[in-house]
Design a protein around this motif. Structure first.
Motif, PDB file in Angstrom:
ATOM      1  N   ARG A  71     -38.212 -65.465  26.274  1.00  0.00           N
ATOM      2  CA  ARG A  71     -38.816 -65.060  26.676  1.00  0.00           C
ATOM      3  C   ARG A  71     -38.164 -64.154  27.931  1.00  0.00           C
ATOM      4  O   ARG A  71     -38.456 -63.232  28.691  1.00  0.00           O
ATOM      5  CB  ARG A  71     -40.208 -64.973  27.526  1.00  0.00           C
ATOM      6  N   THR A  72     -37.226 -64.963  28.224  1.00  0.00           N
ATOM      7  CA  THR A  72     -36.196 -64.517  29.378  1.00  0.00           C
ATOM      8  C   THR A  72     -35.630 -63.276  28.493  1.00  0.00           C
ATOM      9  O   THR A  72     -35.023 -63.693  27.774  1.00  0.00           O
ATOM     10  CB  THR A  72     -34.680 -65.494  29.720  1.00  0.00           C
ATOM     11  N   GLY A  73     -35.091 -62.326  29.552  1.00  0.00           N
ATOM     12  CA  GLY A  73     -34.502 -61.622  29.532  1.00  0.00           C
ATOM     13  C   GLY A  73     -35.252 -60.216  28.425  1.00  0.00           C
ATOM     14  O   GLY A  73     -36.619 -60.647  28.552  1.00  0.00           O
ATOM     15  N   LYS A  74     -34.688 -59.397  27.166  1.00  0.00           N
ATOM     16  CA  LYS A  74     -34.786 -58.736  26.682  1.00  0.00           C
ATOM     17  C   LYS A  74     -35.607 -58.956  25.276  1.00  0.00           C
ATOM     18  O   LYS A  74     -35.703 -58.295  24.281  1.00  0.00           O
ATOM     19  CB  LYS A  74     -33.938 -57.154  26.792  1.00  0.00           C
ATOM     20  N   ARG A  75     -35.671 -60.322  24.820  1.00  0.00           N
ATOM     21  CA  ARG A  75     -35.823 -60.826  23.941  1.00  0.00           C
ATOM     22  C   ARG A  75     -36.629 -60.284  23.493  1.00  0.00           C
ATOM     23  O   ARG A  75     -38.261 -60.633  24.164  1.00  0.00           O
ATOM     24  CB  ARG A  75     -35.534 -62.144  23.142  1.00  0.00           C
ATOM     25  N   GLN A  76     -37.988 -59.971  21.890  1.00  0.00           N
ATOM     26  CA  GLN A  76     -39.146 -59.646  21.856  1.00  0.00           C
ATOM     27  C   GLN A  76     -39.746 -60.747  21.084  1.00  0.00           C
ATOM     28  O   GLN A  76     -39.035 -61.697  20.031  1.00  0.00           O
ATOM     29  CB  GLN A  76     -39.131 -58.809  20.716  1.00  0.00           C
ATOM     30  N   ASN A 109     -39.449 -64.783   7.397  1.00  0.00           N
ATOM     31  CA  ASN A 109     -39.927 -64.077   6.482  1.00  0.00           C
ATOM     32  C   ASN A 109     -40.852 -62.547   7.107  1.00  0.00           C
ATOM     33  O   ASN A 109     -40.865 -61.536   7.101  1.00  0.00           O
ATOM     34  CB  ASN A 109     -40.252 -64.456   5.512  1.00  0.00           C
ATOM     35  N   ILE A 110     -41.630 -63.173   8.016  1.00  0.00           N
ATOM     36  CA  ILE A 110     -43.159 -62.482   8.791  1.00  0.00           C
ATOM     37  C   ILE A 110     -42.393 -61.348   9.623  1.00  0.00           C
ATOM     38  O   ILE A 110     -42.300 -60.232   9.311  1.00  0.00           O
ATOM     39  CB  ILE A 110     -44.440 -62.533   9.597  1.00  0.00           C
ATOM     40  N   LEU A 111     -41.512 -61.772   9.574  1.00  0.00           N
ATOM     41  CA  LEU A 111     -40.598 -60.305  10.716  1.00  0.00           C
ATOM     42  C   LEU A 111     -39.642 -59.714   9.948  1.00  0.00           C
ATOM     43  O   LEU A 111     -39.773 -57.926  10.477  1.00  0.00           O
ATOM     44  CB  LEU A 111     -39.613 -60.903  11.887  1.00  0.00           C
ATOM     45  N   ARG A 112     -38.815 -59.989   9.379  1.00  0.00           N
ATOM     46  CA  ARG A 112     -37.967 -59.812   7.907  1.00  0.00           C
ATOM     47  C   ARG A 112     -38.826 -58.866   7.469  1.00  0.00           C
ATOM     48  O   ARG A 112     -38.360 -57.542   7.523  1.00  0.00           O
ATOM     49  CB  ARG A 112     -37.185 -60.493   7.594  1.00  0.00           C
ATOM     50  N   THR A 113     -39.910 -58.738   6.943  1.00  0.00           N
ATOM     51  CA  THR A 113     -40.778 -57.619   6.116  1.00  0.00           C
ATOM     52  C   THR A 113     -41.964 -56.493   6.682  1.00  0.00           C
ATOM     53  O   THR A 113     -41.875 -55.798   6.471  1.00  0.00           O
ATOM     54  CB  THR A 113     -41.392 -58.567   5.553  1.00  0.00           C
ATOM     55  N   ASP A 114     -42.234 -57.612   7.774  1.00  0.00           N
ATOM     56  CA  ASP A 114     -43.548 -56.543   8.627  1.00  0.00           C
ATOM     57  C   ASP A 114     -43.767 -56.628  10.435  1.00  0.00           C
ATOM     58  O   ASP A 114     -45.090 -56.569  10.672  1.00  0.00           O
ATOM     59  CB  ASP A 114     -45.076 -56.994   8.049  1.00  0.00           C
ATOM     60  N   MET A 115     -42.114 -56.869  10.849  1.00  0.00           N
ATOM     61  CA  MET A 115     -42.333 -57.251  12.336  1.00  0.00           C
ATOM     62  C   MET A 115     -42.777 -55.100  12.821  1.00  0.00           C
ATOM     63  O   MET A 115     -43.493 -55.579  13.610  1.00  0.00           O
ATOM     64  CB  MET A 115     -41.088 -57.013  13.009  1.00  0.00           C
ATOM     65  N   VAL A 116     -42.634 -54.625  12.204  1.00  0.00           N
ATOM     66  CA  VAL A 116     -43.863 -52.984  12.762  1.00  0.00           C
ATOM     67  C   VAL A 116     -45.009 -53.285  12.353  1.00  0.00           C
ATOM     68  O   VAL A 116     -45.479 -52.745  13.415  1.00  0.00           O
ATOM     69  CB  VAL A 116     -43.198 -51.629  12.154  1.00  0.00           C
ATOM     70  N   VAL A 117     -45.764 -54.157  12.160  1.00  0.00           N
ATOM     71  CA  VAL A 117     -47.190 -54.236  12.372  1.00  0.00           C
ATOM     72  C   VAL A 117     -47.648 -55.486  13.486  1.00  0.00           C
ATOM     73  O   VAL A 117     -48.888 -55.686  12.977  1.00  0.00           O
ATOM     74  CB  VAL A 117     -47.593 -54.328  10.753  1.00  0.00           C
ATOM     75  N   HIS A 118     -46.131 -55.951  14.070  1.00  0.00           N
ATOM     76  CA  HIS A 118     -47.096 -57.101  14.806  1.00  0.00           C
ATOM     77  C   HIS A 118     -46.633 -56.538  16.287  1.00  0.00           C
ATOM     78  O   HIS A 118     -45.477 -56.143  16.602  1.00  0.00           O
ATOM     79  CB  HIS A 118     -46.858 -58.390  14.218  1.00  0.00           C
ATOM     80  N   ARG A 119     -47.497 -56.964  16.801  1.00  0.00           N
ATOM     81  CA  ARG A 119     -47.059 -56.972  18.445  1.00  0.00           C
ATOM     82  C   ARG A 119     -46.400 -57.720  18.806  1.00  0.00           C
ATOM     83  O   ARG A 119     -47.403 -58.661  19.255  1.00  0.00           O
ATOM     84  CB  ARG A 119     -48.689 -56.464  19.463  1.00  0.00           C
ATOM     85  N   PRO A 120     -45.012 -57.743  20.017  1.00  0.00           N
ATOM     86  CA  PRO A 120     -44.568 -58.636  20.797  1.00  0.00           C
ATOM     87  C   PRO A 120     -45.734 -59.122  21.433  1.00  0.00           C
ATOM     88  O   PRO A 120     -46.282 -57.869  22.625  1.00  0.00           O
ATOM     89  CB  PRO A 120     -43.180 -57.755  20.661  1.00  0.00           C
ATOM     90  N   LEU A 121     -45.119 -60.053  22.936  1.00  0.00           N
ATOM     91  CA  LEU A 121     -45.964 -60.072  23.424  1.00  0.00           C
ATOM     92  C   LEU A 121     -45.391 -59.129  24.711  1.00  0.00           C
ATOM     93  O   LEU A 121     -44.377 -59.038  24.569  1.00  0.00           O
ATOM     94  CB  LEU A 121     -45.452 -61.419  23.750  1.00  0.00           C
ATOM     95  N   PRO A 122     -46.206 -58.337  25.807  1.00  0.00           N
ATOM     96  CA  PRO A 122     -46.353 -57.803  26.306  1.00  0.00           C
ATOM     97  C   PRO A 122     -44.886 -58.309  27.830  1.00  0.00           C
ATOM     98  O   PRO A 122     -45.205 -59.257  27.899  1.00  0.00           O
ATOM     99  CB  PRO A 122     -48.097 -57.699  27.246  1.00  0.00           C
ATOM    100  N   GLN A 123     -44.317 -57.153  28.445  1.00  0.00           N
ATOM    101  CA  GLN A 123     -43.556 -57.836  29.115  1.00  0.00           C
ATOM    102  C   GLN A 123     -44.197 -57.644  30.443  1.00  0.00           C
ATOM    103  O   GLN A 123     -43.829 -56.689  30.940  1.00  0.00           O
ATOM    104  CB  GLN A 123     -42.817 -56.947  29.728  1.00  0.00           C
ATOM    105  N   ASP A 124     -44.960 -57.854  30.610  1.00  0.00           N
ATOM    106  CA  ASP A 124     -45.703 -58.503  32.287  1.00  0.00           C
ATOM    107  C   ASP A 124     -45.184 -59.100  32.968  1.00  0.00           C
ATOM    108  O   ASP A 124     -44.433 -59.388  33.124  1.00  0.00           O
ATOM    109  CB  ASP A 124     -46.874 -59.381  32.622  1.00  0.00           C
TER     110      ASP A 124
END
Length: 408
Positions: A71-76, A109-124
């Motif tokens: 999670r360091t930096g801007k990585r989702q 492959n989940i990210l490759r096909t359906d990344m838009v429907v999953h929520r990344p960890l929040p940047q708290d």
């Protein structure tokens, strides 16, 4: 575009990287050590991972040193539910086979096909994450303390009913230091019957009691010397030893809960959102810290108030198929936030006239107590989302205008 999937375990982690076409471009197994994390970051860098354009990562957990490193930096980083991973696994084969490298490939492959429907960890922020650790630990300590208290009460019912009668008039009963001090001095009813007023007064003073010592000592002495049924002497002594062992665990749980509560009281007021959260009726430092721990301070985490309500489990869910239409409570939710919301709504009934009027209005419409509480929580957490987004404090007239007018 490269996507990364990690199947994590206790000692090692399997990593898979795929491109836009779904072709596996790299796979490896790393150890759960700092050297293994560096190897992972080096492999990601070889495939185009940069500070401005990091490679997204899917993993089945939201905590741990590996997640903190990623999670360091801007990585989702996407924490995918293991049940969802199992459903995706069936898309790639009908044989129901399973392996750690295969799960890493499925995650990528989940990210490759359906990344838009999953929520990344929040940047708290770091402070919000620290408060989350303390608030959740304090909540776990309270639950553990209550569980041990229930076990102790069940044990005392078998051989020591006088203790339950003596401590039943106190709030929190067996969790109070006075009760623990008296039980440590008299673990069996026979020894309790032999306690003098001086012994009882001394035990109460050691527990920190200041007022009403004489009256409490006289009351407990009369209870301990009353007529009760007894176990055989040897069995009673054995129960006493078991009770002392359980009492040590309860003492440790009470100390842990108190220490963590003090830590929360020190950390929570330092957060910028504390003033907004504490302005809501029914939210104190401890309960407000639990709410902040679960919703975080990342303003982009929820697109709107409906997303937060669904996450908290207060918004109803609709199931419709053909002529069937059912609206019921949401079962997939953040259980910690939902539990805090129930306590929040219950406390708001006495702290807010508008909240009480809203609750009465729902009860008059036929809602049960829990339904009315959930509806009140649903309304107030939506107001909390609005206030946090705008940096405004809660206002009773704005929150419940029509209900306050009707009540007046």
């Amino acid at each position: 575009m490269i996507y990364c999937g990690i199947d994590w375990a206790e000692r090692h982690h399997d990593v898979a990287l795929v491109n836009d076409a779904g072709r596996l471009v790299a796979k490896l197994r790393i150890d759960d050590t700092a050297a293994g994390y560096r190897t992972l970051l080096d492999v990601l860098a070889e495939h185009g991972d940069t500070g401005d354009s990091p490679i997204p990562v899917a993993i089945e957990t939201s905590r741990g040193l590996l997640v903190a490193t990623l999670r360091t930096g801007k990585r989702q980083v996407f924490a995918i539910n293991p049940m969802a991973v199992a459903r995706y696994r069936d898309r790639h084969g009908v044989s129901r086979k399973k392996s750690d490298p295969g799960d890493a490939l499925v995650l990528a492959n989940i990210l490759r096909t359906d990344m838009v429907v999953h929520r990344p960890l929040p940047q708290d922020s770091d402070l919000a994450q620290a408060i989350a650790v303390l608030a959740r630990a304090q909540q776990d300590a309270i639950w553990n303390r209550q569980q041990l208290s229930n076990q102790l009460r069940s044990l005392l019912r078998e051989y020591y009913p006088a203790a339950l009668e003596a401590f039943g008039v106190w709030q929190n009963g067996l969790c109070r230091p006075e009760a623990r001090a008296v039980l440590a001095a008299a673990p069996t009813p026979s020894r309790a019957a032999g306690l003098s007023r001086a012994h009882l007064r001394s035990a109460l003073r050691r527990a920190g009691r200041i007022r009403g010592i004489e009256a409490e000592a006289d009351r407990m002495r009369e209870i301990f010397r009353a007529a009760y049924a007894h176990q055989p002497p040897l069995v009673e002594d054995a129960f006493g030893k078991q009770m002392l062992a359980l009492l040590l665990q309860l003492e440790a749980a009470c100390t842990a809960a108190d220490d963590l509560a003090k830590a929360v009281e020190e950390a929570f007021p330092q957060h910028p959102d504390a003033d907004v959260i504490l302005s809501f009726p029914g939210l104190g430092v401890q309960l407000g810290a639990r709410v902040l721990a679960e919703i975080g301070d990342d303003r982009t985490r929820f697109a709107d108030a409906r997303g937060l309500k669904a996450y908290a489990g207060s918004a109803p869910i609709t199931r419709a198929s053909g002529k069937k239409h059912h609206v019921g409570r949401r079962r997939v939710k953040n259980d910690r936030l939902n539990h805090a919301g129930y306590l929040w709504a219950f406390a708001a009934l006495t702290a807010s006239p508008g909240a009480k009027a809203h609750y009465r209005h729902r009860r008059e419409r036929g809602d049960w107590h829990s339904q009315a509480q959930r509806h009140l929580f649903n309304r107030m957490i939506g107001q909390l989302y609005h206030c946090l987004q705008r940096g405004e404090l809660f206002d009773e007239q704005t929150g419940f205008p029509s209900l306050l007018a009707e009540a007046a």
